[in-house]
Design a protein around this motif. Structure first.
Motif, PDB file in Angstrom:
ATOM      1  N   ARG A 135      30.925  51.861  14.511  1.00  0.00           N
ATOM      2  CA  ARG A 135      29.844  50.869  15.092  1.00  0.00           C
ATOM      3  C   ARG A 135      29.635  51.002  16.447  1.00  0.00           C
ATOM      4  NH1 ARG A 135      27.187  46.169  13.532  1.00  0.00           N
ATOM      5  NH2 ARG A 135      27.978  46.310  11.245  1.00  0.00           N
ATOM      6  N   ARG A 136      30.769  51.356  17.247  1.00  0.00           N
ATOM      7  CA  ARG A 136      30.863  51.416  18.797  1.00  0.00           C
ATOM      8  C   ARG A 136      30.314  52.861  19.229  1.00  0.00           C
ATOM      9  NH1 ARG A 136      36.495  48.932  20.843  1.00  0.00           N
ATOM     10  NH2 ARG A 136      35.154  48.756  22.754  1.00  0.00           N
ATOM     11  N   GLY A 137      29.955  53.543  18.588  1.00  0.00           N
ATOM     12  CA  GLY A 137      29.803  54.921  18.690  1.00  0.00           C
ATOM     13  C   GLY A 137      28.465  55.172  18.882  1.00  0.00           C
ATOM     14  N   VAL A 138      28.042  56.324  19.704  1.00  0.00           N
ATOM     15  CA  VAL A 138      26.524  56.662  20.170  1.00  0.00           C
ATOM     16  C   VAL A 138      25.832  57.222  18.818  1.00  0.00           C
ATOM     17  CG1 VAL A 138      25.261  58.095  21.745  1.00  0.00           C
ATOM     18  CG2 VAL A 138      27.469  56.806  22.659  1.00  0.00           C
ATOM     19  N   TRP A 139      26.601  57.863  17.884  1.00  0.00           N
ATOM     20  CA  TRP A 139      26.082  58.305  16.861  1.00  0.00           C
ATOM     21  C   TRP A 139      25.354  57.455  15.981  1.00  0.00           C
ATOM     22  CZ3 TRP A 139      26.052  63.786  15.314  1.00  0.00           C
ATOM     23  CH2 TRP A 139      26.937  64.840  16.042  1.00  0.00           C
ATOM     24  N   ALA A 140      26.024  56.339  15.918  1.00  0.00           N
ATOM     25  CA  ALA A 140      25.270  55.208  15.107  1.00  0.00           C
ATOM     26  C   ALA A 140      24.131  54.503  15.587  1.00  0.00           C
ATOM     27  CB  ALA A 140      26.615  54.271  14.854  1.00  0.00           C
ATOM     28  N   ARG A 141      23.729  54.710  17.106  1.00  0.00           N
ATOM     29  CA  ARG A 141      22.719  54.020  17.669  1.00  0.00           C
ATOM     30  C   ARG A 141      21.591  55.127  17.835  1.00  0.00           C
ATOM     31  NH1 ARG A 141      24.989  49.674  20.515  1.00  0.00           N
ATOM     32  NH2 ARG A 141      27.235  49.786  20.594  1.00  0.00           N
ATOM     33  N   MET A 142      21.659  56.174  17.263  1.00  0.00           N
ATOM     34  CA  MET A 142      20.472  57.074  17.230  1.00  0.00           C
ATOM     35  C   MET A 142      20.298  57.647  15.688  1.00  0.00           C
ATOM     36  SD  MET A 142      21.626  59.205  20.697  1.00  0.00           S
ATOM     37  CE  MET A 142      19.891  60.146  20.608  1.00  0.00           C
ATOM     38  N   ASP A 143      18.973  57.439  15.212  1.00  0.00           N
ATOM     39  CA  ASP A 143      18.695  57.828  13.881  1.00  0.00           C
ATOM     40  C   ASP A 143      18.156  59.047  13.840  1.00  0.00           C
ATOM     41  OD1 ASP A 143      16.109  57.676  15.146  1.00  0.00           O
ATOM     42  OD2 ASP A 143      15.319  56.060  13.871  1.00  0.00           O
ATOM     43  N   THR A 144      18.532  60.137  14.913  1.00  0.00           N
ATOM     44  CA  THR A 144      18.158  61.575  14.403  1.00  0.00           C
ATOM     45  C   THR A 144      19.008  62.412  13.850  1.00  0.00           C
ATOM     46  OG1 THR A 144      19.431  61.761  16.726  1.00  0.00           O
ATOM     47  CG2 THR A 144      17.128  61.628  16.916  1.00  0.00           C
ATOM     48  N   THR A 145      20.381  61.557  13.377  1.00  0.00           N
ATOM     49  CA  THR A 145      21.269  62.148  12.593  1.00  0.00           C
ATOM     50  C   THR A 145      21.560  61.396  11.470  1.00  0.00           C
ATOM     51  OG1 THR A 145      23.390  61.189  13.316  1.00  0.00           O
ATOM     52  CG2 THR A 145      22.231  63.159  14.501  1.00  0.00           C
ATOM     53  N   PRO A 146      22.079  61.684  10.265  1.00  0.00           N
ATOM     54  CA  PRO A 146      22.275  60.852   9.311  1.00  0.00           C
ATOM     55  C   PRO A 146      23.475  59.878   9.383  1.00  0.00           C
ATOM     56  CG  PRO A 146      22.548  63.364   8.374  1.00  0.00           C
ATOM     57  CD  PRO A 146      22.189  63.282   9.879  1.00  0.00           C
ATOM     58  N   PHE A 147      24.183  60.067  10.550  1.00  0.00           N
ATOM     59  CA  PHE A 147      25.260  58.735  10.836  1.00  0.00           C
ATOM     60  C   PHE A 147      24.560  57.779  11.629  1.00  0.00           C
ATOM     61  CE2 PHE A 147      27.266  63.061  10.900  1.00  0.00           C
ATOM     62  CZ  PHE A 147      28.427  62.938   9.960  1.00  0.00           C
ATOM     63  N   GLY A 148      23.163  57.656  11.974  1.00  0.00           N
ATOM     64  CA  GLY A 148      22.516  56.864  12.515  1.00  0.00           C
ATOM     65  C   GLY A 148      21.817  55.777  11.491  1.00  0.00           C
ATOM     66  N   HIS A 149      21.960  56.137  10.023  1.00  0.00           N
ATOM     67  CA  HIS A 149      21.420  55.482   9.231  1.00  0.00           C
ATOM     68  C   HIS A 149      22.385  54.576   8.524  1.00  0.00           C
ATOM     69  CE1 HIS A 149      17.348  57.693   9.180  1.00  0.00           C
ATOM     70  NE2 HIS A 149      18.249  58.431   9.723  1.00  0.00           N
ATOM     71  N   GLY A 150      21.899  53.529   7.865  1.00  0.00           N
ATOM     72  CA  GLY A 150      22.788  52.621   6.955  1.00  0.00           C
ATOM     73  C   GLY A 150      23.639  51.599   8.003  1.00  0.00           C
ATOM     74  N   ARG A 151      24.536  51.287   7.157  1.00  0.00           N
ATOM     75  CA  ARG A 151      25.186  50.195   8.250  1.00  0.00           C
ATOM     76  C   ARG A 151      26.829  50.850   8.717  1.00  0.00           C
ATOM     77  NH1 ARG A 151      28.907  45.071   5.404  1.00  0.00           N
ATOM     78  NH2 ARG A 151      29.728  44.567   7.424  1.00  0.00           N
ATOM     79  N   PRO A 152      26.804  51.045  10.121  1.00  0.00           N
ATOM     80  CA  PRO A 152      28.141  51.468  10.545  1.00  0.00           C
ATOM     81  C   PRO A 152      29.174  50.094  10.465  1.00  0.00           C
ATOM     82  CG  PRO A 152      26.723  50.788  12.233  1.00  0.00           C
ATOM     83  CD  PRO A 152      25.945  50.524  11.145  1.00  0.00           C
ATOM     84  N   TYR A 153      30.521  50.942  10.770  1.00  0.00           N
ATOM     85  CA  TYR A 153      31.546  49.878  10.552  1.00  0.00           C
ATOM     86  C   TYR A 153      32.519  50.037  11.790  1.00  0.00           C
ATOM     87  CZ  TYR A 153      30.623  49.232   5.576  1.00  0.00           C
ATOM     88  OH  TYR A 153      29.956  48.572   4.283  1.00  0.00           O
TER      89      TYR A 153
END
Length: 244
Positions: A135-153
């Protein structure tokens, strides 16, 4: 919100996806170091990482959720992937020794039900490894990768969810300390980013890699049946028959 299997495949076919796969694979291999003679089940889109174990595991299977879609894996051999309902997996109880959950927990409509179904198919003493966006990472804040979709934890959220679904977290790791920039010139410094992030243990990594064990002896809450109220009966005199 789920992401399509075609988008996942395309991400891992590009340079940024290849780098992410390499760093996450290191974290997975650190936790699942030796799987000789064990059965492994990948849930979600775990096929980029299941190849780590095919040479040693007794059996590797890939279950892909129906809302995500599925594709053949491996491409050049007999298929080991199936499209399933992740809440009703076509396996008996205690069927697999290890479960790898990638691109699944953050996409699940009911994460609790998903983990309890994994608990069912996991053998006694089995282990679960979850790769989930931080949830605190940069990857979760950008939807250009799969890690930016859904609910981070966050770490505390994963811990609470694991305990509610009869798992005990036993190991933690992180990966993807670099920003999600796909330029080739930037990716040349990806190893340095990952090394520095791992040494100083920054809280802003892209993903958590969480290992957990199945709680075999768990407390099942019992439901008390409501007692029915029966009205008290008062004695009454009955008229005697005539002629007596």
């Amino acid at each position: 919100m789920s992401i399509d299997v075609v988008d996942l495949r395309n991400f891992y076919s590009h340079h940024l996806g290849a780098v992410a796969r390499r760093f996450i694979s290191r974290g997975i291999r650190k936790r699942f170091a030796d799987l000789h003679g064990l059965s492994v089940l990948g849930i979600g889109y775990a096929t980029p990482y299941l190849g780590l174990f095919r040479g040693e595991a007794e059996r590797c299977l890939a279950f892909m959720p129906g809302v995500q879609g599925a594709m053949k894996w491996p491409t050049s051999r007999a298929g080991l992937a199936a499209l399933v309902d992740e809440l009703e997996m076509p396996l008996p109880d205690s069927a697999v020794d290890r479960v790898l959950l990638v691109h699944a927990l953050e996409m699940a409509h009911d994460p609790t039900a998903l983990l309890r179904e994994i608990w069912r198919v996991l053998a006694s003493g089995g282990r679960l490894l979850v790769v989930v966006p931080n949830r605190r990472g940069v990857w979760a804040r950008m939807d250009t990768t799969p890690f930016g979709h859904g609910r981070p934890y966050s770490r505390s959220q994963i811990t609470q969810l694991m305990r509610e679904t009869w798992f005990t977290p036993t190991g933690w790791g992180e990966a993807l300390h670099m920003p999600p920039v796909g330029r080739r010139w930037f990716l040349r410094s990806a190893v340095a980013w990952e090394r520095v992030g791992g040494v100083i243990a920054t809280p802003f990594a892209g993903v958590h890699i969480v290992e957990a064990t199945k709680q075999v002896y768990r407390v099942i809450p019992a439901r008390r049946e409501r007692s029915r109220l029966v009205p008290a009966l008062e004695p009454a005199l009955a008229p005697s028959p005539r002629g007596m």
